[in-house]
Design an enzyme around this catalytic site. Structure first.
Site, PDB file in Angstrom:
ATOM      1  N   LYS A  30       0.852  -1.201   0.000  1.00 44.21           N
ATOM      2  CA  LYS A  30       0.000   0.000   0.000  1.00 44.21           C
ATOM      3  C   LYS A  30       0.877   1.237   0.000  1.00 44.21           C
ATOM      4  CE  LYS A  30      -3.909   1.847   2.717  1.00 44.21           C
ATOM      5  NZ  LYS A  30      -4.701   1.648   3.943  1.00 44.21           N
ATOM      6  N   SER A  76      -9.571   1.535   3.558  1.00 46.21           N
ATOM      7  CA  SER A  76      -8.843   2.333   2.595  1.00 46.21           C
ATOM      8  C   SER A  76      -7.795   1.547   1.799  1.00 46.21           C
ATOM      9  CB  SER A  76      -8.127   3.484   3.310  1.00 46.21           C
ATOM     10  OG  SER A  76      -7.235   2.970   4.265  1.00 46.21           O
ATOM     11  N   SER A  97      -9.457  -0.739   7.804  1.00 48.14           N
ATOM     12  CA  SER A  97      -9.004  -0.485   6.437  1.00 48.14           C
ATOM     13  C   SER A  97      -8.420  -1.659   5.677  1.00 48.14           C
ATOM     14  CB  SER A  97      -7.969   0.639   6.423  1.00 48.14           C
ATOM     15  OG  SER A  97      -8.614   1.856   6.735  1.00 48.14           O
TER      16      SER A  97
END
Lengths: 138, 526
Positions: free
Chosen positions: B76, B171, B195
């Site tokens: 990420k 997210s 997330s």
């Protein structure tokens, strides 16, 4: 007073709207006044930028107010879930560093080994002499 | 080959049935083919190929570094990667190239993993849709799956193929999509309020949030220091266990990691269910929960019971305040953590040079989106002198009550809690954006954020497809630092439910050969 001038200038450039006080909160909490907006913008160094943003803050506050319903008498605040453990402290020896060049590379404005911040406008540098050199006597 | 588990591919590599370079190239090709998903912000092609080359040399000599050697992974974009741009999907860090690797990234690289790229997210990991970053939203691969498309054809006609695409959740949506679309075998996400688990559920993959303190946060650009945890996304529970085994352990650079020794582990197969006690928190049965998720949750509970486990209803009394508490603590810590972005040492800097304060303000206005700015302002409100006691400290007290709720339940003999992960299956983007980020986060984080406040391990495991052909996952929550036990239960469950493989042939053109059962069915797993 230059600070205030700059702030008003900034907000003018962002649209220049004044904050509106919120409708009276049924739980009697604080309203979002223009004063509060200015104060928060100053502290956060982030501007609201729009009426929507102010409305969002009001909703966020109203949401947070629900916590009042919880009875927390005698309850200690919890800072970390690892509060029962000892924090690890390593020995005070230098094991890394010497990477100033690498770190300076990421900045937009650098002079030698300094990060350069813009000048403070109110500080005028005038020639100022306390000492006069001795006149050249023979 | 790309449809295999990490374990299977690792074996194939060791047996020389495939080379790291082949694997790498196939993944790179697939990333290009699935570009429409927008899962990746940066594809580190050269880096990955070079790593593949080195891995190949090691395999030739018989000196592989371990299970992850030669395995494509993704990270990420809020984890620092040396020499590779790290943006947090924000203008504030666009162009920022960190001079160091996050500890978890370094650990993956030390094991020989191939870094395929940095994945897309909500800006600064704030959001539950992966829709609010500067590089645009991430699309759920299931939007293009045969399973979903067939169901849609039955309902509507003539709609443009792409206009109704679904969100990934967030997210860590980019990481979830990357794993779901077979472009890598594992991906790192982050988990502050759900997330990692939320997008895992929506994308039909396994999303693990380890115990707080087990995995180093050094190099993870922080959101909420007391809740952030690196998350792991994989296609099966065993794979997640492999990755956790490598990432877990004390890091001198992160003083919030525990010092207890940690070793990699393999998950046993559960045979005797009679000793297992599953708790079902009654407060998690909310009116907002979709009937489909509720019914699957019920079905799962019955499954455990029918196999001999003890399944009991439990109570987490402060559940209804949990999201409010999270909201206050999160925004407060965010306000503090975002203060470092002032344009001086790194990151975006505005053009004005009027004064330092004006420069800071303009830089931050240009660098942060509305969501981030909104949270900073809210957080600063709660931290004002006149509000500190009533909001911040109050929330900290409520946090203790919430953490205590879990302790009580686990002390009463419950081993693992079973809850939904999300309220429903993934929704179309057009529907998702009808509410603002804060509202959505408050809704979508309902089942996941209490876990972050208590620092417990939790994992989302895909269970079944909804009537629309979309994945629904359920969440297991374990005791602190009992991640292995948690994953053991999750593994058993995964085996029972046999969640279907996503059929993405339409998206892949000629890549369908990847998903055929190749002759590697004979790969022996030791």
């Amino acid at each position: 007073m230059w600070t205030r001038r700059v702030w008003l200038g900034l907000r003018a450039s962002a649209g220049g709207r004044r904050g509106f006080p919120s409708k009276a909160d049924p739980q009697g909490s604080r309203r979002v006044t223009a004063e509060l907006i200015e104060h928060l913008e100053r502290l956060a160094l982030v501007d609201f930028g729009s009426q929507e943003a102010v409305a969002r803050l009001e909703k966020a506050i109203a949401f947070a107010n629900r916590l009042r319903a919880v009875d927390t008498d005698g309850v200690e605040p919890m800072e970390s879930v690892l509060e029962d453990r000892c924090l690890y402290l390593r020995s005070d020896n230098v094991v890394e560093g010497n990477c100033a060049e690498e770190l300076l590379q990421n900045s937009h404005h650098v002079v030698e080994e300094y990060f350069v911040a813009p000048p403070e406008k109110h500080m005028e540098i005038t020639p100022f002499c306390l000492w006069t050199p001795p006149s050249k006597h023979h | 080959m790309l449809g295999r588990t990490l374990q299977e591919v690792s074996e194939a590599l060791k047996q020389g049935l495939v080379t790291p370079t082949e694997l790498c190239q196939r993944c790179l090709s697939l990333i290009k083919k699935t570009k429409i998903l927008n899962a990746y912000i940066t594809v580190s092609e050269e880096v990955a190929l070079k790593q593949a080359e080195e891995s190949e040399k090691r395999y030739k000599k018989g000196h592989s570094l371990g299970d992850l050697d030669g395995i494509p992974v993704a990270v990420k974009d809020n984890f620092s990667t040396a020499g590779i741009e790290t943006t947090c999907a924000s203008n504030m860090l666009k162009g920022y190239v960190p001079p160091y690797n996050a500890t978890v990234v370094q650990k993956l690289l030390d094991q020989g993993a191939l870094l395929m790229g940095k994945t897309n997210l909500d800006e600064f990991a704030m959001g539950s849709g992966s829709t609010d970053g500067i590089f645009g939203p991430v699309k759920n691969p299931w939007s293009y799956s045969k399973q979903y498309r067939e169901k849609r054809k039955q309902k509507s006609h003539g709609e443009s193929e792409d206009s109704h695409w679904l969100i990934t959740g967030g997210s860590s949506g980019g990481s979830a999509a990357a794993v779901s679309a077979f472009t890598c075998f594992a991906a790192l996400g982050s988990d502050t309020g759900g997330s990692t688990r939320n997008p895992a559920a929506h994308c039909g993959v396994v999303g693990l949030k380890p115990s707080y303190g087990l995995v180093s946060r050094h190099g993870l650009i922080p959101l909420v220091n007391s809740m952030d945890v690196p998350g792991i996304l994989t296609r099966c529970v065993d794979d997640a266990a492999i990755v956790l085994g490598i990432l877990a352990g004390h890091d001198p650079k992160d003083s919030t990691t525990i010092q207890d020794p940690v070793k990699p582990f393999t998950l046993p197969s559960l045979t005797d269910m009679s000793k297992l006690c599953i708790g079902i928190p009654k407060e998690y049965l909310t009116p907002e929960l979709s009937s489909e998720v509720q019914s699957l949750w019920s079905k799962a509970a019955n499954l455990f019971e029918s196999e001999g486990a003890k399944v009991i209803e439990v109570s987490l009394p402060h559940t209804s305040y949990s999201i409010v508490c999270y909201h206050v603590l999160c925004t407060s810590e965010v306000a503090s953590n975002m203060a470092r972005f002032d344009g001086l040492e790194y990151g975006h800097r505005c053009d004005t040079d009027v004064s330092t304060e004006a420069m800071y303000a303009a830089t931050r206005r240009e660098g942060f989106n509305d969501v981030v700015r909104g949270r900073i302002l809210s957080g600063n409100f709660f931290l004002l002198k006149e509000n500190y006691e009533n909001y911040f400290v109050k929330a900290q007290k409520v946090r203790r009550l919430i953490a205590h709720d879990f302790v009580n339940v686990f002390n009463s003999g419950v081993d693992v809690l079973l809850t939904p992960t999300t309220l429903s299956e993934a929704v179309p983007h057009t529907e998702f954006i009808r509410e603002d980020n804060r509202t959505r986060s408050a809704q979508d984080d309902l089942f996941t954020q209490a876990v972050n406040m208590a620092g417990l391990p939790a994992v989302s495991v895909p269970m079944a497809l909804s009537s629309q052909g979309l994945p629904i996952g359920l969440q297991f929550i374990g005791r602190a630092f009992c991640d292995q036990q948690l994953l053991t239960v999750a593994k058993w469950f995964e085996k029972q439910v046999q969640f279907p493989v996503i059929q993405l042939q339409e998206l892949m053109d000629d890549c369908s050969s990847i998903f055929e059962n190749e002759k590697l069915a004979s790969v022996s797993l030791k």
